[in-house]
Write a protein that holds these residues in place. Sequence first.
Motif, mmCIF file in Angstrom:
data_model
loop_
_atom_site.group_PDB
_atom_site.id
_atom_site.type_symbol
_atom_site.label_atom_id
_atom_site.label_comp_id
_atom_site.label_asym_id
_atom_site.label_seq_id
_atom_site.Cartn_x
_atom_site.Cartn_y
_atom_site.Cartn_z
ATOM 1 N N ALA A 1 0.846 -1.213 0.000
ATOM 2 C CA ALA A 1 0.000 0.000 0.000
ATOM 3 C C ALA A 1 0.868 1.246 0.000
ATOM 4 N N TRP B 1 -7.403 0.462 -4.090
ATOM 5 C CA TRP B 1 -6.743 1.618 -3.462
ATOM 6 C C TRP B 1 -6.786 2.857 -4.350
ATOM 7 N N ALA C 1 -10.414 3.711 1.434
ATOM 8 C CA ALA C 1 -9.063 3.778 0.856
ATOM 9 C C ALA C 1 -8.407 5.141 1.040
ATOM 10 N N ARG D 1 -4.599 6.261 1.990
ATOM 11 C CA ARG D 1 -3.803 7.145 1.132
ATOM 12 C C ARG D 1 -3.317 8.369 1.918
#
Length: 979
Positions: free
Chosen positions: A96, A170, A659, A663
């Motif tokens: 990620a 994502w 998501a 982020r």
Amino acid sequence: QLGSNRPHGPAGRGARCRRRKCSPRDSRYRDTVLLPHSRFPAQLPGRLQPEAELETQQKCGFSELYSWQRQRKTKQEFCLHDGPPYANGDPHVGHALNKILKDITNRFYMMRGYKVHYMPGWDCHGLPIELKALSEVKGAENLSPMEIRRKAREFAERAIEKQKSAFIRWGVMADWANCYRTFDPKYEANQLRVFYKMYDKGFIYQDYKPVFWSPSAKTALAEAELEYNEQHVSRSVYMKFPLLKSPPKLTSVIDGSSPASALVWTTQPWTVPANQAVCYMPDSAYSIVKCTTTGEHFILAADRVESTAAILDMQFEVMSTCKGADLVDGSCAHPTIPGRVSPLLPANHVTMAKGTGLVHTAPAHGMEDYSVASHHQLPTDCLVDEGGFFTEAAGPELQNKNVLEEGNEAVIQMLQAAGSLLKEEKYVHSYPYDWRTKKPMIIRASKQWFVNTASVKATEVLKKVKVIPTSAVNRMLEMLDRRTFWCISRQRCWGVPIPVFYQKNTGECLINSDTITDVIKIVEQQGTDAWWTLPIEQLLSKEAVAKAGGHDVLDYVKGQDVLDIWFDSGTSWAHVLEGAEQRADTYLEGKDQLGGWFQSSLLTSVAARKKAPYKTLVVHGFTLGEKGEKMSKSIGNVVDPDVVINGGEDHTKDPPYGADVLRWWVAESNVFTEVLIGPVVLNAARDDINKLRNTLRFMLGNMAGFNPETDSIPASEMYIVDQYMLHLLQDYGSKVTEAYKEYDYSKVVRLLQAFCSRNLSNFYFTTVKDRLYCEEEKDPKRRSCQTVLAEALDVVVRSFAPILPHLAEEVFQHLPYKKEGVFRTGWINASSTWKKPGIEEAIEGACAMRDSFLGSISGKNALEYEVVIVIEPGLLFELMEALQAEETSSVSQLNEIMMASQTTLLSELPKETPADANITKGTFLINLEGGDIREESSYKVIALPIAKAKCPRCRRYTSDSSSTPCPRCLKVIAGKGST
């Protein structure tokens, strides 16, 4: 402080809004007030967040965005080459961190008008995938190479699909139907082309020498595939090598009247049977000592006499001291093999930090040992097989024994039996382990393929590459300097074969432009399975054999080695990068790639075509638990990105964040160090986004009925405070752009938060609320403010869009006027005409006085006061006059900033000032035109309780009667046609 270096102003104490308790507006006038209205939610309940994001992805065409931008007609290209994640497990937070950083970068460049080239890929070969695939199969050891390859490929394909769906969720922008995989036939063919180019230029060669060997995996490994166990325990021994021939210079001391031996220490007794010499440091001092108990003579380093005597529990009497060079031409008897001679030889790798200063030298099991053997033409025979067992050549006592276990014990027993063992003790030290099997390595000589990295000259090329952070380049340069060769052959079958044929009788290898061309053609069409499935007659042509001076194709066999997976991924530039240049703008990976992909990519590219495959390297840290600890299932601190987005089984324990929270966590972290994650960090990220949503909601709510195309006010006709906000917006836009260019996304977040909190919420929104709510809907004064809000909303949303794409598109869907999606309409468009540094002095001067005023009435409602400002004649007075032309006003721009009900501007103190009036004094430095105009002015601020009544509509004390609206409000109501 924005603009000037002064302690007051929009960000100062007075900028903070004093929330006053107010009675409800008179219901008669409620409908005449323009309160904010928007369907944009201030925050979404956790369970709705993931659904809302998926809906946004669908509505706003996330999946088509990459292809759309590739069709744009622009010459500006930005290429970020995706380092392939390994296809052997579920997506994790390390993925990620990496993928989101890349996506923020790509979205930024795309919005700035670049055509972004980004092809995601996966590293699909190698032992870890093979082991995991075979762990699911019973009787795996009996599988054929092709069965192993099929199982490994299927396992890799399943892992790729899992990881790919996570990356899409994502919000990572790419053409997900066209990714690269290192087992694709065209990829493999390109890899073999690079291999041959490097071979043809002399960078790749075959040799028999010691390499890191994993007995648990039965293959050679490169240094990048090792991890070091700091707590490894070795059985170290002190042993004696009886002197056979005394060094000529020492015959007077060692006369043969009593036994003499070289004293040697090693942590790897199992290597003793392979001993060929004893090495000394020529420039160091050595002592000949006599053991007072046995009368034996020993040779050892002068610096090690005392410590060695203590360890061996002996008393040494120093008979003589000499230079290491004086040991020349001496020789010893091998401690366990009768008849073998171990010469005393000089070597620069001998250290005095530990041991005896004399080093046991086994050329098959040490890199430096091998160098000594090469120089002196000593044998380099290896007595250990691929599984780490002694071979028949080691003798019946050792044959088939594991060198790290019973083999080690057997050698120690042999030393004991020969009378050579002086002491055995446990020794804790750092020792290399196989990074996948987690088992100890050995060094073992074998025939392998190598890249001569020392001759590639990659360091000179690397010095021209921009590296962020700059500290990382030194680590990579050090690694390259230490790396003289790279072992690229592996003894497995799940990989790309080294395309070499061997003559059956001589073992001589056959590879030339004809053989390689034929193999590449077949691989391009059928993939590397063909190497295992096709008979040699179809892989090797008669012509190629004849050209090489051979007679029959059947005199040759196919090589069994495959290429190191770092060579697989390191040649990705040859397949992925486009154009004649075949060079990426950026490679962005974790710091482990300084010794991995960054390095293998550089070495292959420089060797094949004398240039780096990248212009910039961006190096990020690793993910850790929020207390800085490593993540592990046993501790229970592993953070699963899927659980972060969708929540766990128990939403009270693991709530769904969506998501964008993931982020935001990536962007706000200082990714150039270690990156912490856990519940506290994620909750803080969600709270930060909710604060941002509130700011956005205020702007959206106050733009109902406003269309920028028809209702905007030109900057020159705006209120000065509105022009000032455009000036700040322009400054914010340029700073954010620079931070993005430097990959400093945590700075972007800090700039965003500061701008939204200080400049917008705390300063501008509190200043203009009255104008927004109480002026007539289409009044230019209100439109002026709405114009700024529309510009501010546009700039702010674009500034965070690369980080929070779901939120950015959601905001654009709630705009009261039509606008295409945020990503298809470009980057921040802050006009350079907005930049007006002179305006700072007027607004910040007014803010300094507002701070004085609000400070003098601390905790009270500013609207219950009128403020008198007294400024000596000069520049400051003229600036304030621009904000309020008349002496006293309740509707001037200056009064709006002061937040009082009425403001009076004077050049001298009024005579009728009450004796008990609260007078605050201050000074303000005007600094214009780069310091050419500097003037410090003093001012006085007087807060006086206002005598007027509270207006039932705007709640300011500007009315003659509490039952009648003030003149401004009456005028607005009349304009609306109300009574």
